[in-house]
Design an enzyme around this catalytic site. Structure first.
Site, PDB file in Angstrom:
ATOM      1  N   HIS A 388     -45.542  53.734  58.071  1.00  0.00           N
ATOM      2  CA  HIS A 388     -45.202  52.179  57.779  1.00  0.00           C
ATOM      3  C   HIS A 388     -43.995  51.559  57.635  1.00  0.00           C
ATOM      4  O   HIS A 388     -43.561  50.671  57.322  1.00  0.00           O
ATOM      5  CB  HIS A 388     -45.788  51.897  56.213  1.00  0.00           C
ATOM      6  CG  HIS A 388     -47.223  51.900  56.387  1.00  0.00           C
ATOM      7  ND1 HIS A 388     -48.408  50.905  56.469  1.00  0.00           N
ATOM      8  CD2 HIS A 388     -48.071  53.024  55.685  1.00  0.00           C
ATOM      9  CE1 HIS A 388     -49.260  51.244  56.029  1.00  0.00           C
ATOM     10  NE2 HIS A 388     -49.447  52.495  55.901  1.00  0.00           N
ATOM     11  N   LYS A 580     -42.416  36.926  51.595  1.00  0.00           N
ATOM     12  CA  LYS A 580     -42.162  38.573  51.811  1.00  0.00           C
ATOM     13  C   LYS A 580     -41.242  39.105  50.792  1.00  0.00           C
ATOM     14  O   LYS A 580     -40.366  38.278  50.360  1.00  0.00           O
ATOM     15  CB  LYS A 580     -41.884  38.861  53.238  1.00  0.00           C
ATOM     16  CG  LYS A 580     -40.688  38.030  53.789  1.00  0.00           C
ATOM     17  CD  LYS A 580     -40.526  38.226  55.265  1.00  0.00           C
ATOM     18  CE  LYS A 580     -41.246  37.328  56.142  1.00  0.00           C
ATOM     19  NZ  LYS A 580     -42.421  38.139  56.747  1.00  0.00           N
ATOM     20  N   ARG A 581     -41.174  40.637  50.768  1.00  0.00           N
ATOM     21  CA  ARG A 581     -40.253  41.261  50.070  1.00  0.00           C
ATOM     22  C   ARG A 581     -38.793  40.687  50.486  1.00  0.00           C
ATOM     23  O   ARG A 581     -38.812  40.562  51.744  1.00  0.00           O
ATOM     24  CB  ARG A 581     -40.361  42.665  49.902  1.00  0.00           C
ATOM     25  CG  ARG A 581     -41.280  43.077  48.919  1.00  0.00           C
ATOM     26  CD  ARG A 581     -41.123  42.766  47.228  1.00  0.00           C
ATOM     27  NE  ARG A 581     -40.088  43.680  46.781  1.00  0.00           N
ATOM     28  CZ  ARG A 581     -40.405  44.791  45.994  1.00  0.00           C
ATOM     29  NH1 ARG A 581     -41.633  44.947  45.617  1.00  0.00           N
ATOM     30  NH2 ARG A 581     -39.577  45.414  45.771  1.00  0.00           N
ATOM     31  N   LYS A 586     -35.387  41.927  56.818  1.00  0.00           N
ATOM     32  CA  LYS A 586     -36.225  40.618  57.054  1.00  0.00           C
ATOM     33  C   LYS A 586     -35.688  39.382  57.200  1.00  0.00           C
ATOM     34  O   LYS A 586     -36.142  38.482  57.705  1.00  0.00           O
ATOM     35  CB  LYS A 586     -37.426  40.581  55.831  1.00  0.00           C
ATOM     36  CG  LYS A 586     -38.104  41.616  55.921  1.00  0.00           C
ATOM     37  CD  LYS A 586     -39.430  41.553  54.595  1.00  0.00           C
ATOM     38  CE  LYS A 586     -40.124  42.874  54.307  1.00  0.00           C
ATOM     39  NZ  LYS A 586     -41.121  42.704  55.185  1.00  0.00           N
ATOM     40  N   THR A 690     -47.932  41.441  57.700  1.00  0.00           N
ATOM     41  CA  THR A 690     -49.345  41.272  57.912  1.00  0.00           C
ATOM     42  C   THR A 690     -49.374  39.864  57.366  1.00  0.00           C
ATOM     43  O   THR A 690     -50.366  39.051  57.537  1.00  0.00           O
ATOM     44  CB  THR A 690     -50.089  42.005  56.783  1.00  0.00           C
ATOM     45  OG1 THR A 690     -49.199  42.409  55.384  1.00  0.00           O
ATOM     46  CG2 THR A 690     -50.389  43.380  57.429  1.00  0.00           C
ATOM     47  N   LYS A 694     -51.757  36.235  58.526  1.00  0.00           N
ATOM     48  CA  LYS A 694     -52.568  35.556  57.398  1.00  0.00           C
ATOM     49  C   LYS A 694     -52.133  33.967  57.727  1.00  0.00           C
ATOM     50  O   LYS A 694     -53.068  33.261  57.891  1.00  0.00           O
ATOM     51  CB  LYS A 694     -51.886  35.817  55.849  1.00  0.00           C
ATOM     52  CG  LYS A 694     -52.570  37.195  55.376  1.00  0.00           C
ATOM     53  CD  LYS A 694     -51.974  37.722  54.233  1.00  0.00           C
ATOM     54  CE  LYS A 694     -51.932  39.099  53.999  1.00  0.00           C
ATOM     55  NZ  LYS A 694     -51.319  39.749  53.105  1.00  0.00           N
TER      56      LYS A 694
END
Ligand code: 26V
Length: 841
Positions: A388, A580-581, A586, A690, A694
């Site tokens: 992952h 998100k984290r 990111k 993910t 969504k």
């Protein structure tokens, strides 16, 4: 004297069944399957309240009512659960065992109501009791037994497997404390424990009689068996009890309920009564405390996979319990383990459960008497491994010293697996000792350690990445030597999300509209049917309805944020969301630079205020408690929010909201209300994402880099319906080789310069330059994730967003096409891919 009958030795608590007549197999009485009447439901609810909780309605607390409602609803799943188990035992087929250290389940009540088709009955019944069902649903504390995407993915997968009636068992850990609760003090993240079990959970079923014993430490000893063969015996130094807790995993209205089995650690023996009586309470209960610590708390650290001893204990604990449970309790007593691969595939959710590989070898060789080679042939067919991540620093390694101390026999087994494997490498590539060193499961530097991803790859039938780009990079960059040796081992399964929770439950209004438009609700289990919405993108009336859905969802979110955080959401704004984290890769900092550039533009006169699209930027993110820079970024976002939101110069056209403690429940409220989805990681770093799926399925447009599953989203929705920007993965690599010099962007781009200067000046941090310095300095002088390299392109893409948003009709058209074309991202499709490519179950 005759003994009293209760002086008989107690029967084995594990003894099953009895000689009772078959007619007594299942209770008759009230038939526990819908349809049921509202009155019937009211009676059952009151019965649970009176005889289950022991209170009258007039005396009951909201928690009593929640528990009674939960028990009423779950009773409708019970028969299906028993029946599913019975059917599976009668007709045993190959099962999927999903091994995952994390399951981020989210609240259970809504999902149970949905899968039993009892939503409307329960609503009416509660109404008749004078109870607001929404208030009861809000009572439930979600089981936050995961960090982020990986844990939520596991929850989506088990949902799909139940809905598809695949014989599955999910194995994991019942953490007493889940992911920490986040609050902000002066804008800085503060972590509190998450006591999710404090009021009891009606969704779990403990089975202490099925406890399993797990050993740690101690010695190994070689001896010859009766036939003179060398055998190894492991004598652990201490033992822990694993108590299983069962959770129902209901399929969507199909009468299937699978089991999620989470293990809780307890002391093997109780406390020391002698020591306790002598008054030394701490010492008397010490062993108990040490044992219970194993499942005490979820590691919140996805910032560094540090070699923490307790974490390895957690991993071995749940894996040992799970293998034992499957082999000894799930398979029939006389099962020939030679056939194990015909009956099970253990799917390894990242490297966390990879210690299962030497554990299965130990069980087969040491306990069941198999030859090494036979055992290895079996083991090699029983595991598949999902990776992952792409960040090399995120790949788990365990120091040999630690592993050998905690699991001496497993270390020996790993060494032997490695010896055999490296012999194979030498045979395939004679004379290539450099390759042998590269591929060794044992790393020698910086300290001798076990590379868990290598061990997984060697043992697995298949190795998969989680999006097309990720799987390709996994082959090319992370495990290239393995891909060369075993090209057929590598495959891709693009992630997915469950349409039940993330569309049908989270977005009832959109679901209603879709069902009406398609004339069927089948899309809930066949998401490709959303394609049928495509023509409606050109239907003005449908677009208007679609906009009304979004507006109503914004209104709901406004109420939630007001009640939960005291935040005011401007409902006529473009809702721009990054949830998100918090991670450097990111690039929440890039989003922040965009915000500040708008603010700075207005302040400096470069940007006329009328040209600023009224916009609310919504952040949600937890930072790993030890991840300094991530926590500084959170603080900076909050500081910027405080200034920008209040400065009259912005005329209320730019707001930044950062509700604390983003979790599954909040996601279910935020995502349906979003207009714009921020997926802006540096290309090549986000394995899949993910959240991106969504949002798209809830009618938000994506602004994103060519990374992870964004690539596939864009291919499906079309370039015109996606705001792509930024360096591509090959461009990132080229820039890295050439040398990324962040300050050169600063020098060449006056907007970037003004933006960073304003932050650096202390404008947002009460004049303190120091507070913002960590973030700014990193962006300017270090930042392996190259935020500044993408800054200009990002701003240009945001201009395209503004332009598109100005034409609401065109925007709605794009959003509808996103919904219509993203059916591929159902986790049902992911499961079909796993079945076809990997499990063959
Ligand atoms: C991430 C990082 C990033 C910073 C450096 C250290 C480190 C260590 C661990 C991790 C988490 C890796 C596992 C994980 O949660 N991966 C996520 O899995 C999701 C489901 O497949 C996927 O959508 C996300 O892209 C991926 O980050």
């Amino acid at each position: 004297m005759r003994p009293f009958s209760d002086e008989r030795p107690a029967a084995d608590p594990n003894r099953r069944g009895s000689a009772f007549p078959a007619s007594h197999e299942l209770a008759t009485g009230p038939v526990k399957s819908p349809p049921v009447t509202v009155d019937g439901f009211v009676q059952e609810f009151l019965s649970e309240l009176n005889y289950g909780q022991g209170v009258k309605l007039s005396q009951s607390t909201i928690n009593d009512q929640y528990l009674a409602l939960a028990r009423t609803v779950r009773s409708y799943l019970m028969a299906a659960w028993l029946e599913t188990g019975h059917r599976r035992r009668k007709n045993p087929t190959k099962m999927v065992a999903y091994l995952s250290a994390e399951y981020l389940l989210g609240r259970q009540l809504g999902n149970a109501l949905l899968s039993t088709n009892l939503i409307s009955i329960a609503e009416q019944a509660m109404h008749e009791c004078g109870i607001d069902i929404a208030e009861l649903r809000a009572q439930e504390i979600e089981p936050g037994l995961g960090n982020g995407g990986l844990g939520r993915l596991a929850a989506c997968f088990v949902d799909s497997l139940a809905t598809m009636d695949v014989p599955t068992i999910g194995y994991g850990i019942r953490y007493e404390y889940g992911i920490f609760r986040q609050s902000f003090e002066d804008g800085r993240q503060v972590e509190q424990p998450d006591p999710w079990l404090r009021l009891g959970s009606p969704w779990e079923f403990p089975h202490p009689e099925r406890a399993v014993t797990v050993g740690f430490g101690g010695q190994t000893e070689e001896s010859a068996d009766e036939e003179g063969r060398n055998r190894c015996r492991w004598t652990p130094e201490r033992q822990v009890r694993g108590v299983p807790y069962h959770y129902m995993v209901p399929g969507y209205r199909n009468g299937v309920v699978n089991t999620l089995r989470l293990w809780s650690a307890e002391a093997h023996e109780g406390f020391d009564l002698q020591v306790f009586n002598s008054g030394d309470y701490a010492r008397a209960t010490q062993a108990q405390t040490v044992a219970e610590n194993i499942s005490k708390v979820l590691y919140p650290d996805d910032s560094t996979p540090q070699g923490k001893e307790l974490r390895l204990q957690q991993q071995y604990f749940f894996v040992a319990c799970s293998l034992h449970d499957f082999i000894e309790n799930t398979l029939p007593g006389d099962f020939d383990l030679q056939n194990l691969p015909k009956r099970i595939i253990f799917q390894l959710n990242d490297t966390h459960p990879v210690i299962a590989v030497p554990e299965l070898m130990r069980l087969l060789v040491d306990e069941k008497g198999f030859d090494w080679d036979e055992a290895w042939a079996i083991t090699q067919q029983c595991f598949a491994y999902t990776c992952h991540t792409l960040l090399p620093e995120a790949l788990e390694v365990w120091p040999v010293e630690l592993l050998g101390r905690l699991l001496p026999r497993h270390l020996e087994i790993i060494y032997r697996i490695n010896d055999d494997f490296l012999a194979q490498v030498r045979e395939a590539f004679p004379g290539d000792e450099w390759r042998v060193r590269r591929m060794s499961i044992i790393a020698e530097h910086p300290q001798r350690s076990v590379r868990m991803a290598f061990l997984a790859t060697v043992a697995a039938v298949k190795v998969n990445g989680v999006a097309a780009l990720h799987s390709q990079l996994l082959r090319d960059n992370v495990l290239p030597d393995f891909a060369e040796l075993w090209p057929e081992k590598f495959t891709n399964v693009t992630n997915g999300i469950t349409p039940r929770r993330f569309v049908r439950l989270a977005n009832r209004r959109l679901s209603g509209l879709v069902t009406e438009a398609l004339g069927t609700e089948e899309w809930v289990t066949d998401l490709d049917l959303l394609r049928g919405l495509e023509p409606l993108a050109d239907d003005a009336a449908f677009r208007e309805q679609f906009r009304q859905v979004k507006a109503a969802n914004k209104n709901r979110l406004a109420l939630v944020l007001e009640g939960r955080d005291g935040l005011v959401l401007e409902q006529d704004h473009l809702i721009d969301v990054m949830v998100k984290r918090l991670h450097e890769y990111k690039r929440q900092s890039l989003k922040l630079l965009h915000v500040v550039s708008l603010y700075e533009g207005v302040r400096s006169g470069r940007l006329p205020i009328e040209r600023v699209t009224p916009r609310t930027v919504l952040f949600g993110a937890k930072a790993a408690p030890g991840y300094h820079l991530a926590k500084e970024t959170i603080a900076l976002i909050n500081h910027v929010a405080a200034v920008v939101n209040e400065d009259p110069i912005m005329q209320g056209r730019l707001k930044v909201l950062f509700p604390a403690n983003y979790n599954v429940n909040l996601a279910e409220k935020i995502i349906p209300a979003a207009d714009l989805s921020e997926q802006i990681s540096l290309a090549g770093k986000e394995a899949s994402g993910t959240g991106n799926m969504k949002f798209a399925l809830n009618g938000a447009l994506t602004i994103g880099t060519d990374d992870g599953a964004n690539v596939e989203i864009r291919q499906l929705v079309g370039d015109d319906n996606f705001f792509l920007f930024g360096l591509s993965e090959p461009e990132v690599e080229a820039l890295r080789k050439e040398g990324y010099v962040p300050s050169s962007y600063y020098e060449q781009d006056p907007v970037l310069r003004a933006t960073l200067d304003l932050i650096g000046s202390g404008h947002f941090t009460n004049g303190s330059r120091h507070s913002a310095a960590a973030v700014v300095d990193n962006l300017l002088h270090h930042d392996p994730f190259m935020a500044l390299a993408d800054f200009q392109a990002y701003l240009a893409a945001q201009d395209r967003v503004d332009e598109a948003y100005a034409d609401q009709d065109a925007w709605s058209r794009m959003a509808i096409l996103n919904v219509a074309r993203c059916g591929f991202f159902s986790s049902d499709r992911s499961m079909r891919d796993y079945l076809d490519k990997i499990w063959h179950a």
